[in-house]
Design a protein around this motif. Structure first.
Motif, short mmCIF file in Angstrom:
data_model
loop_
_atom_site.label_atom_id
_atom_site.label_comp_id
_atom_site.label_asym_id
_atom_site.label_seq_id
_atom_site.Cartn_x
_atom_site.Cartn_y
_atom_site.Cartn_z
N ASP A 129 0.84 -1.19 0.00
CA ASP A 129 0.00 0.00 0.00
C ASP A 129 0.88 1.25 0.00
OD1 ASP A 129 -2.50 1.26 -0.07
OD2 ASP A 129 -2.45 1.62 2.08
N HIS B 225 -3.46 -1.58 5.90
CA HIS B 225 -3.97 -1.91 4.56
C HIS B 225 -3.08 -2.97 3.90
CE1 HIS B 225 -6.18 2.24 4.19
NE2 HIS B 225 -6.58 1.50 5.21
N HIS C 272 0.35 5.68 0.53
CA HIS C 272 -0.48 6.88 0.69
C HIS C 272 0.40 8.12 0.63
CE1 HIS C 272 -4.50 5.29 1.77
NE2 HIS C 272 -3.80 4.23 2.11
MG MG Z 1 -4.51 2.25 1.63
#
Ligand code: MG
Length: 161
Positions: free
Chosen positions: A14, A48, A16
């Motif tokens: 993941d 995540h 961000h």
């Molecule tokens: Mg995420």
């Protein structure tokens, strides 16, 4: 009598973007940081990636398919809910997490001061002793793309004892 199921591996990833003034939630904990993830949910990149690794080991659909960011039900949702659902699906197949390993790439905030606390939090969420969950921090020396956090997680799962 049939042989026990072999262990299964799952991989999750993941990323961000980090922006000023957003809360920084990692591993279900709020981290003191001037930057936090831009996200529909709480943006917990650690959970995540770990959730996708659990779903991968379980042979289940991925996080984005189960909890679409187009669904208002998941707006600002705590990512512990995603992880709990992934664990539920894994256990429904007679499997338990055996171990997990994660790599976190992030320049700000620095991971090192939080590493032990995060490791304990992840172990508690997975129901594992701390020495079965590992967490490594890497920095990019200011690579391109601005501030961000990127996490890769692997989980080994096998039949419940
Ligand atoms: Mg995420």
């Amino acid at each position: 009598m049939s042989a026990p199921d072999p262990p299964r591996i799952g991989l999750g990833w993941d990323r961000h973007r980090l922006e000023p003034g957003r809360p920084c939630v990692l591993g279900g904990l709020e981290i003191d940081s001037p930057l936090g993830p831009a996200a529909h949910s709480d943006g917990d990149a650690l959970l995540h990636a770990l959730t996708d690794a659990l779903l991968g080991a379980a042979g289940e659909p991925d996080l984005g398919s189960l909890f679409p960011d187009s669904d208002p039900a998941w707006k600002d949702a705590p990512s512990t809910r995603f992880l709990e659902e992934a664990l539920r699906r894994l256990r429904a197949r007679g499997l338990e997490p055996w171990s997990a390993d994660l790599v976190v790439v992030c320049d700000r905030p620095r991971l090192a001061p939080h590493r032990d606390r995060l490791r304990r939090a992840l172990a508690a969420l997975l129901g594992l002793p701390v020495d079965r969950v590992n967490l490594k921090g890497k920095s990019t020396e200011g690579g391109p793309g601005g501030d961000r956090i990127e996490v890769t997680a692997v989980v080994l799962a096998g039949p419940a004892a």
